[in-house]
Design a protein around this motif. Sequence first.
Motif, PDB file in Angstrom:
ATOM      1  N   ILE A   1       0.446  -1.330  -0.209  1.00 13.70           N
ATOM      2  CA  ILE A   1      -0.597  -0.177  -0.198  1.00 13.70           C
ATOM      3  C   ILE A   1       1.099   1.461  -0.079  1.00 13.70           C
ATOM      4  N   ALA A   2       1.351   1.969  -1.268  1.00 14.29           N
ATOM      5  CA  ALA A   2       1.925   3.018  -1.659  1.00 14.29           C
ATOM      6  C   ALA A   2       1.448   4.095  -1.028  1.00 14.29           C
ATOM      7  N   LEU A   3       1.448   5.390   0.242  1.00 16.08           N
ATOM      8  CA  LEU A   3       1.142   6.238   0.200  1.00 16.08           C
ATOM      9  C   LEU A   3       2.565   7.495  -0.250  1.00 16.08           C
ATOM     10  N   GLU A   4       1.721   8.327  -0.523  1.00 17.59           N
ATOM     11  CA  GLU A   4       2.638   9.611  -1.003  1.00 17.59           C
ATOM     12  C   GLU A   4       3.264  10.385   0.188  1.00 17.59           C
ATOM     13  N   SER A   5       3.363  10.334   0.921  1.00 20.41           N
ATOM     14  CA  SER A   5       4.336  11.283   1.794  1.00 20.41           C
ATOM     15  C   SER A   5       4.333  10.398   3.007  1.00 20.41           C
TER      16      SER A   5
END
Length: 346
Positions: free
Chosen positions: A58-62
């Motif tokens: 799950i890739a979060l932006e920041s």
Amino acid sequence: MKSIAVAILNWNGRPLLERFLPSVLQHSDQGDVIVIDNGSTDDSIEWLKSHHPDVRIIALESNSGYAGGYNEGMKQIEHEYVVLLNSDVEVTKNWLQPILDRFASDEQIGAIQPKILSLNEPSKFEYAGAAGGFIDQLGYPFCRGRIFYFTEEDKGQYNDAMPVFWSTGACLAVRAEAYHKAGELDPQFFAHMEEIDLCWRMQRNGYSCWVEPASEVYHLGGGTLSSQSTQKTYLNFRNNLILLTKNLPQRKILSVILARLILDGVAGIQFALKGQIPHTLAIVKAHFHFYGRYGKIVKRRSGEFPWPLTGVYRQSIVRQVFLGGMKSFDKLTKSAFTFPKASRNS
């Protein structure tokens, strides 16, 4: 889909993933392993895709900290139970089953931690959680097996499963329903004590928090901020004041905060006498930040504020340790703890 997920929050932690992810994958057959990437700028995601393509990312932006990262990740996880696992934890064979069994034993259990031992000193409990978390009448958190910086050797003395005040965020298994009902982790903490706040709110909502020592893991510790970090000192002192203001009954807030102002001042003087002036300044900064936001914190209070709750020590742990010399949990006055009847279920 399995009923439990193991969610590892990562931020620029490829070396930790390389070192610890294999043990998680090897010993977590009962669960689905997920990595929540908190906006990493290193090659963590590329390495995961190359070496562990079956692991869900799950890739979060920041980077929104421990609380914000897990909250965003939990929105995309649909399992009944989720283990929020630090990236510097080595798990052991069959570690998930006792946690699943404990959840199944009581629908009102909201959170569970395993026994946390030190990876560097395997015979000793690890600072972050040890064998279950408690809190004293002035809001100082401590554990079975660790009081302040005094950690005990594990001799099996705390092998009974029991309800506690808080379960550690180093390896925090939550019932997803209880997590969301409690309002999730509070992002204003960013790091440190947010799991205590969550467990406190779970208790206020009628859930219990447990330690299940039949499950055992080893924590490296200091993977995010070392014990010598002034930022860690700042966060610990600031967040503890926020924690108390958010959750104590109104009648207790002023007296407890005043007492903490005095005791935190003493701590600052001790740092100064040791030549650790930056830590003294970190405490001062923590208090000024808290007082500046006090009104906003109070406005966010909601719900019921029962007190005391399970796992409260109705004496001063500072007095017991530094004046009474009681540096191990088993030396503390047992009658001073608040527990429900028949609390020690093994």
